[in-house]
Design an enzyme around this catalytic site. Sequence first.
Site, short mmCIF file in Angstrom:
data_model
loop_
_atom_site.label_atom_id
_atom_site.label_comp_id
_atom_site.label_asym_id
_atom_site.label_seq_id
_atom_site.Cartn_x
_atom_site.Cartn_y
_atom_site.Cartn_z
CB SER A 165 32.27 19.99 59.02
OG SER A 165 32.32 19.77 60.50
CE1 TYR A 188 30.43 23.73 65.61
CE2 TYR A 188 30.99 21.67 64.26
CZ TYR A 188 30.21 22.35 64.76
OH TYR A 188 28.89 22.53 64.28
CB THR A 214 30.43 27.26 63.51
OG1 THR A 214 30.33 26.96 62.25
CG2 THR A 214 28.96 26.90 63.91
CE LYS A 290 27.46 27.37 58.72
NZ LYS A 290 26.91 26.30 59.74
CG HIS A 314 24.18 24.67 63.51
ND1 HIS A 314 25.52 25.11 63.73
CD2 HIS A 314 24.47 23.49 63.13
CE1 HIS A 314 26.56 24.25 63.79
NE2 HIS A 314 25.82 23.13 63.34
C1 LIG Z 1 23.75 16.87 59.61
C2 LIG Z 1 24.33 18.19 59.93
C3 LIG Z 1 25.43 18.37 60.22
C4 LIG Z 1 25.89 19.80 60.45
N1 LIG Z 1 27.26 19.87 60.75
C5 LIG Z 1 27.67 21.38 60.90
C6 LIG Z 1 29.12 21.31 61.31
O1 LIG Z 1 29.64 20.53 61.58
N2 LIG Z 1 29.48 22.56 61.44
C7 LIG Z 1 28.76 23.99 61.09
O2 LIG Z 1 29.01 24.91 61.07
N3 LIG Z 1 27.48 23.60 60.68
C8 LIG Z 1 27.14 22.44 60.47
N4 LIG Z 1 25.64 22.05 59.98
C9 LIG Z 1 24.70 23.34 59.73
C10 LIG Z 1 24.88 23.48 58.13
O3 LIG Z 1 26.14 24.21 58.01
C11 LIG Z 1 23.91 24.47 57.85
O4 LIG Z 1 24.17 25.96 58.57
C12 LIG Z 1 22.34 24.32 57.51
O5 LIG Z 1 22.37 22.85 57.39
C13 LIG Z 1 21.74 24.95 56.68
O6 LIG Z 1 20.37 24.58 56.58
P1 LIG Z 1 19.58 23.80 55.75
O7 LIG Z 1 20.22 22.25 56.06
O8 LIG Z 1 18.33 23.78 55.93
O9 LIG Z 1 20.05 23.80 54.18
C14 LIG Z 1 25.32 20.90 60.09
C15 LIG Z 1 23.76 20.79 59.59
C16 LIG Z 1 23.40 19.37 59.23
C17 LIG Z 1 22.24 19.18 58.71
#
Ligand SMILES: Cc1cc2nc3c(=O)[nH]c(=O)nc-3n(C[C@H](O)[C@H](O)[C@H](O)COP(=O)(O)O)c2cc1C
Length: 421
Positions: A165, A188, A214, A290, A314
């Site tokens: 990330s 981002y 993203t 994404k 997300h």
């Molecule tokens: C705590 C947390 C932080 C996240 N941070 C980012 C991020 O910085 N960038 C991003 O593209 N997605 C982020 N995501 C989304 C994840 O990349 C992903 O799309 C998502 O967690 C998938 O679903 P799941 O948690 O049900 O497996 C984050 C998700 C969580 C839970």
Amino acid sequence: MSHPLFPSKDQILRYRREFLKFLAASPCLAAVPPLEVLESMFWQNAPSGATVGNDLSSPKDALDVMDFEAAAKKKIPIAHWAYMAGGVDDDYTRDANHEAYRHIYLRPRRLVDATGISMKTELFGTVYDSPIFICPVGEQKAFHPEGELAVARAARAKGTLQILSTLTTTRVEDVARALGTPLWFQLYTLTDWTGTEKMIRRAEAAGCPVLVLTVDNTTGRNPETYQRLRRTDTRNCSMCHEGEPGSTVNGRPMYDGIDMTGLNGRTNPAMDWQYVDKLKKATRMKLLIKGLDTREDAQLCVQHGVDGIIVSNHGGRATETDRATIDALPEVVEAVGNRIPVLVDGGIRRGTDAFKALALGATAVGIGRPYIWGLGAFGQTGVERVLELLQKELHQTMANCGTHTIADIKRDRVGFAKPYF
Ligand SMILES: Cc1cc2nc3c(=O)[nH]c(=O)nc-3n(C[C@H](O)[C@H](O)[C@H](O)COP(=O)(O)O)c2cc1C
């Protein structure tokens, strides 16, 4: 099929939430604490269905990835937990992502020689041990002191792709070194192009071959569950939580050398398809998008020369009442028509979930929260075990369904019924 007498774990959680809301609002119960206090009391004491009678003292004891959820809950500060666990508004999309897999059943073929199964998956010239990959998750030192490095070492041990990330708490150069195979970088964008370009150059210099843009969280979000539980955690944590006095994510390692005055490190509301063109021209990395889930946007990706798509919402953390990603996947796959790879994430908790997504046309499947549960509970060994369990389950499902390779997992191996399990 779910039965009223035997509700699923997710249904129990939802009933519980509704009941606590009712209690907190009841005028007859003036002495009842506010909702957020009730919720935190429940969380502190609640055993996850899967871990009843199983206090996880070692990652090896875990029977499935959900076992790590309860174990991590005990170790992670409640505000950090809520930031990770929550979605937005009522958390419907977060829950829908997983629940939707229950509407899909498998169509196994029998009497197929089930020896020599291979889960090997190639993505942009690198071959991985399985199609299961690590999604970008920000702020990983909020869950374990070794954060992204522990995750990289686990991914390396399990032949897994890792996406880092922008909000990493560890330098991209250090994570790339620990991973040993090509690290993908999630972007981002900043409202300032110069700063964005600096991050791109830095990811290129660190050896990242793929840039993941993203696009589902460019205008802010309403993380209500997090905000409620945050109030129960009275520690000052201004380095972590936006909105605290003096807090900012602008000090994260990716912003080193960038003047962040007046910039927000997460939202860029003006971003559009012209921006995608500009980004594509500005880098030699492959560009993936994404966070989209419609055929219209998928077609635009192809028209604009995007190299791949991650169907994602997300983890239900951006737009409430969005579709489950597994329900959106087929129309994106159809629109793209094999021209670029389509990956998917959201709610994948079992090897069978991964298998279903592959059958519906995904090239690879991502996990977010499950590996963070492993990280929070045990660090690197927890993440390794999460990957191992999912890989083992997928392997078993492939064998059961008569599929030797990932390419063998075709559309005819699944069917839909609503609701099924
Ligand atoms: C705590 C947390 C932080 C996240 N941070 C980012 C991020 O910085 N960038 C991003 O593209 N997605 C982020 N995501 C989304 C994840 O990349 C992903 O799309 C998502 O967690 C998938 O679903 P799941 O948690 O049900 O497996 C984050 C998700 C969580 C839970």
